[in-house]
Write a protein that holds these residues in place. Structure first.
Motif, PDB file in Angstrom:
ATOM      1  N   ASN A 121       6.940  12.403   5.202  1.00 31.85           N
ATOM      2  CA  ASN A 121       7.945  11.464   5.687  1.00 31.85           C
ATOM      3  C   ASN A 121       7.325  10.216   6.302  1.00 31.85           C
ATOM      4  OD1 ASN A 121      10.502  12.992   5.225  1.00 31.85           O
ATOM      5  ND2 ASN A 121       9.491  14.485   6.560  1.00 31.85           N
ATOM      6  N   LEU A 122       6.072   9.954   5.980  1.00 30.80           N
ATOM      7  CA  LEU A 122       5.361   8.830   6.583  1.00 30.80           C
ATOM      8  C   LEU A 122       6.020   7.502   6.210  1.00 30.80           C
ATOM      9  CD1 LEU A 122       2.799   8.319   8.311  1.00 30.80           C
ATOM     10  CD2 LEU A 122       1.589   7.876   6.158  1.00 30.80           C
ATOM     11  N   GLN A 123       6.175   6.627   7.210  1.00 28.90           N
ATOM     12  CA  GLN A 123       6.785   5.317   6.990  1.00 28.90           C
ATOM     13  C   GLN A 123       5.811   4.160   7.215  1.00 28.90           C
ATOM     14  OE1 GLN A 123      10.135   5.335   9.652  1.00 28.90           O
ATOM     15  NE2 GLN A 123      11.375   6.651   8.329  1.00 28.90           N
ATOM     16  N   HIS A 124       4.857   4.324   8.111  1.00 25.04           N
ATOM     17  CA  HIS A 124       3.937   3.241   8.453  1.00 25.04           C
ATOM     18  C   HIS A 124       2.500   3.755   8.360  1.00 25.04           C
ATOM     19  CE1 HIS A 124       7.553   1.303  10.041  1.00 25.04           C
ATOM     20  NE2 HIS A 124       7.779   2.419  10.710  1.00 25.04           N
ATOM     21  N   LEU A 125       1.703   3.132   7.494  1.00 25.62           N
ATOM     22  CA  LEU A 125       0.314   3.525   7.312  1.00 25.62           C
ATOM     23  C   LEU A 125      -0.568   2.288   7.485  1.00 25.62           C
ATOM     24  CD1 LEU A 125      -1.916   5.524   6.582  1.00 25.62           C
ATOM     25  CD2 LEU A 125      -1.426   5.092   4.161  1.00 25.62           C
ATOM     26  N   ILE A 126      -1.405   2.301   8.507  1.00 29.86           N
ATOM     27  CA  ILE A 126      -2.248   1.158   8.841  1.00 29.86           C
ATOM     28  C   ILE A 126      -3.711   1.563   8.632  1.00 29.86           C
ATOM     29  CG2 ILE A 126      -2.766  -0.609  10.549  1.00 29.86           C
ATOM     30  CD1 ILE A 126       0.198  -0.417   9.714  1.00 29.86           C
ATOM     31  N   LEU A 127      -4.352   0.936   7.643  1.00 32.06           N
ATOM     32  CA  LEU A 127      -5.743   1.236   7.297  1.00 32.06           C
ATOM     33  C   LEU A 127      -6.605  -0.021   7.316  1.00 32.06           C
ATOM     34  CD1 LEU A 127      -4.970   3.692   4.380  1.00 32.06           C
ATOM     35  CD2 LEU A 127      -6.379   4.274   6.361  1.00 32.06           C
ATOM     36  N   SER A 128      -6.174  -1.048   7.999  1.00 28.33           N
ATOM     37  CA  SER A 128      -6.915  -2.307   8.016  1.00 28.33           C
ATOM     38  C   SER A 128      -8.213  -2.180   8.799  1.00 28.33           C
ATOM     39  CB  SER A 128      -6.042  -3.401   8.635  1.00 28.33           C
ATOM     40  OG  SER A 128      -5.663  -3.036   9.960  1.00 28.33           O
ATOM     41  N   LEU A 144       5.204   8.542  -1.234  1.00 24.47           N
ATOM     42  CA  LEU A 144       5.631   7.413  -2.059  1.00 24.47           C
ATOM     43  C   LEU A 144       7.077   7.017  -1.778  1.00 24.47           C
ATOM     44  CD1 LEU A 144       4.082   8.268  -5.558  1.00 24.47           C
ATOM     45  CD2 LEU A 144       3.199   6.696  -3.826  1.00 24.47           C
ATOM     46  N   GLU A 145       7.944   7.984  -1.572  1.00 20.67           N
ATOM     47  CA  GLU A 145       9.368   7.700  -1.407  1.00 20.67           C
ATOM     48  C   GLU A 145       9.712   7.169  -0.032  1.00 20.67           C
ATOM     49  OE1 GLU A 145      11.726   7.916  -3.742  1.00 20.67           O
ATOM     50  OE2 GLU A 145      10.207   8.443  -5.219  1.00 20.67           O
ATOM     51  N   ALA A 170      10.801   2.060  -1.041  1.00 20.73           N
ATOM     52  CA  ALA A 170      11.206   1.646   0.312  1.00 20.73           C
ATOM     53  C   ALA A 170      10.243   0.660   0.947  1.00 20.73           C
ATOM     54  CB  ALA A 170      11.343   2.881   1.211  1.00 20.73           C
ATOM     55  N   LEU A 171       9.188   0.258   0.222  1.00 24.25           N
ATOM     56  CA  LEU A 171       8.147  -0.577   0.817  1.00 24.25           C
ATOM     57  C   LEU A 171       8.694  -1.954   1.190  1.00 24.25           C
ATOM     58  CD1 LEU A 171       5.114  -0.247   1.437  1.00 24.25           C
ATOM     59  CD2 LEU A 171       4.654  -1.486  -0.685  1.00 24.25           C
ATOM     60  N   GLY A 193      11.814  -3.285  -4.953  1.00 25.91           N
ATOM     61  CA  GLY A 193      13.031  -4.041  -4.673  1.00 25.91           C
ATOM     62  C   GLY A 193      13.256  -4.370  -3.217  1.00 25.91           C
ATOM     63  N   GLN A 194      12.609  -3.656  -2.291  1.00 23.92           N
ATOM     64  CA  GLN A 194      12.800  -3.890  -0.860  1.00 23.92           C
ATOM     65  C   GLN A 194      11.693  -4.738  -0.241  1.00 23.92           C
ATOM     66  OE1 GLN A 194      15.600  -2.891   0.722  1.00 23.92           O
ATOM     67  NE2 GLN A 194      16.233  -2.190  -1.314  1.00 23.92           N
ATOM     68  N   LEU A 195      10.707  -5.137  -1.040  1.00 27.24           N
ATOM     69  CA  LEU A 195       9.555  -5.841  -0.481  1.00 27.24           C
ATOM     70  C   LEU A 195       9.975  -7.191   0.092  1.00 27.24           C
ATOM     71  CD1 LEU A 195       6.481  -5.441  -0.201  1.00 27.24           C
ATOM     72  CD2 LEU A 195       6.211  -6.837  -2.247  1.00 27.24           C
ATOM     73  N   SER A 196       9.620  -7.430   1.364  1.00 24.12           N
ATOM     74  CA  SER A 196       9.961  -8.689   2.024  1.00 24.12           C
ATOM     75  C   SER A 196       8.732  -9.487   2.431  1.00 24.12           C
ATOM     76  CB  SER A 196      10.817  -8.423   3.272  1.00 24.12           C
ATOM     77  OG  SER A 196      10.135  -7.601   4.195  1.00 24.12           O
ATOM     78  N   ARG A 197       7.558  -8.876   2.392  1.00 22.81           N
ATOM     79  CA  ARG A 197       6.332  -9.618   2.733  1.00 22.81           C
ATOM     80  C   ARG A 197       5.157  -9.048   1.944  1.00 22.81           C
ATOM     81  NH1 ARG A 197       1.816 -10.128   6.101  1.00 22.81           N
ATOM     82  NH2 ARG A 197       1.604 -12.165   7.122  1.00 22.81           N
ATOM     83  N   LEU A 198       4.473  -9.927   1.240  1.00 23.58           N
ATOM     84  CA  LEU A 198       3.293  -9.562   0.466  1.00 23.58           C
ATOM     85  C   LEU A 198       2.188 -10.562   0.796  1.00 23.58           C
ATOM     86  CD1 LEU A 198       1.705  -8.130  -1.788  1.00 23.58           C
ATOM     87  CD2 LEU A 198       2.881  -9.599  -3.436  1.00 23.58           C
TER      88      LEU A 198
END
Length: 380
Positions: A121-128, A144-145, A170-171, A193-198
């Motif tokens: 159920n992970l929503q936020h993954l920060i690997l920077s 993925l979902e 959902a990204l 379809g949900q991408l707002s920032r790339l």
């Protein structure tokens, strides 16, 4: 006989707070705060009921399955700015409730197929801010979902698992800046379809492959186009991609017989090709009366009534297409004399100025007969 307090702890199943940490139990939600404690490993006696576990700014070097075993209620796990070089297979295998995982500022060089297994159920993954040079194709398969934010910036990636990223419905935010990416597969973002920032700034991209994502926003019924950041290789500028909005008409008035000069400027990388389409919906080419310059300027030497109408400037590059329109209005002179008007400079001659970025759609603002571009600089 054991003291009453000890009996109470045994009956409730509570675990003691790890010695260097601080534990807070607020509103039936247990937080274990172990940041800046000089830890070399995850404390083995963390309460398994912990909902939030902060382990940032320590010296942890490796993670394995015992570290988070049976912590099925953990929602937020922060491991930022440690010295982690290895994540064992299924180290997060029991974290079925995890929503946020911060692994930024570590020393990871690769992620295997099993490194991130478990948090479905992970929503936020920060690997920077790691040293990632390889991510296995199936590394993100378990979430993925559900994933909404993915940050892979400031690594050494030449390739990322495009198939997995492209299957994240959902990204919302995808940060790939400051890597070594030199090519994007066509259609890599088509299903997002949900991408707002790339963010693709500071990579080795010479061009962008066509992608439906970049043309989103031209259809009035489509979802808004994303903000797209892409470092222009030579000028060091960042083009801000937004849904196009241009005034429907700018107007240029000339007297019959005068020269009319229409100017159109487009910014993009690669440099866009410019064309004009006349009122008859045909491309305007060079002739004895008109001349179209590569920089987007169109000159009509001696205007007549037949030249009046709408002219459309079209700028194209591999990322897409942008258009802007100007209305040429020719004021007829009374006939019967042999007097010809002298050439004159008319104020307010329109210039169509817009950005043609990675998506090709313009962002325009009206101002005194001109359309002005939205262009921002981003310090490196």
């Amino acid at each position: 006989m054991a003291p009453p307090l000890l009996l109470l702890l045994l009956a409730s199943g509570a675990a003691a707070c790890p010695l260097p940490c601080v534990c807070q139990n607020l509103s039936e939600s247990l937080s274990t705060l172990c940041a800046h404690r000089g830890l070399l490993f995850v404390p083995p006696n963390v309460d398994r009921r912990t909902v939030e576990l902060r382990l940032a700014d320590n010296f942890i070097q490796a993670l394995g399955p015992p570290d988070f075993r049976n912590m099925t209620g953990l929602v937020d796990l922060t491991l930022s700015r440690n010295a982690i070089t290895r994540i064992g297979a299924r180290a997060f295998g029991d974290l079925e409730s995890l929503r946020s995982l911060h692994l930024d500022g570590n020393r990871l060089v690769e992620l295997g197929t099993g490194s991130l297994r478990g948090p479905v159920n992970l929503q936020h993954l920060i690997l920077s801010g790691n040293q990632l040079g390889r991510i296995a194709p199936g590394a993100f398969d378990d979430f993925l979902e559900s994933l909404e934010d993915l940050d892979l910036s400031y690594n050494n990636l030449r390739q990322v698992p495009w198939a997995g990223i492209g299957a994240m419905p959902a990204l919302h935010t995808l940060n790939l800046d400051h890597n070594l990416i030199d090519a994007l597969p066509p259609g890599a973002f088509a299903q997002l379809g949900q991408l707002s920032r790339l963010d693709l700034t500071s990579n080795r991209l010479a061009t962008l492959a066509p992608d439906p994502l970049f043309s989103r926003g031209r259809d009035a019924e489509a979802s808004p186009a994303p903000l797209l950041l892409w470092l222009r290789r030579l000028a060091g500028e960042v083009l801000l991609r937004a849904a196009p909005h241009c005034p429907p008409h700018a107007a240029l008035w000339v007297l019959e017989g005068q020269r009319a000069t229409l100017r159109c400027r487009a910014l993009g990388d690669p440099a866009p090709t410019m064309h004009w389409v006349g009122p008859d919906d045909r491309l305007v080419g060079n002739s004895s009366r008109a001349r179209a310059f590569p920089n987007g300027t169109l000159e009509i030497g001696v205007t007549g009534a037949g030249d009046a109408g709408g002219y459309t400037c079209i700028a194209t590059n591999p990322a897409g297409e942008a258009t802007a329109r100007v209305e040429l209005r020719v004021l007829a002179l009374p006939h019967g004399g042999n007097t010809r008007p002298r050439a004159a400079t008319w104020p307010g001659s329109p210039s169509l100025v817009f950005t043609l970025g990675t998506s090709g759609s313009p962002v325009c603002l009206a101002g005194q007969g001109a359309l002005s571009s939205v262009l921002a600089s981003r310090p490196e």
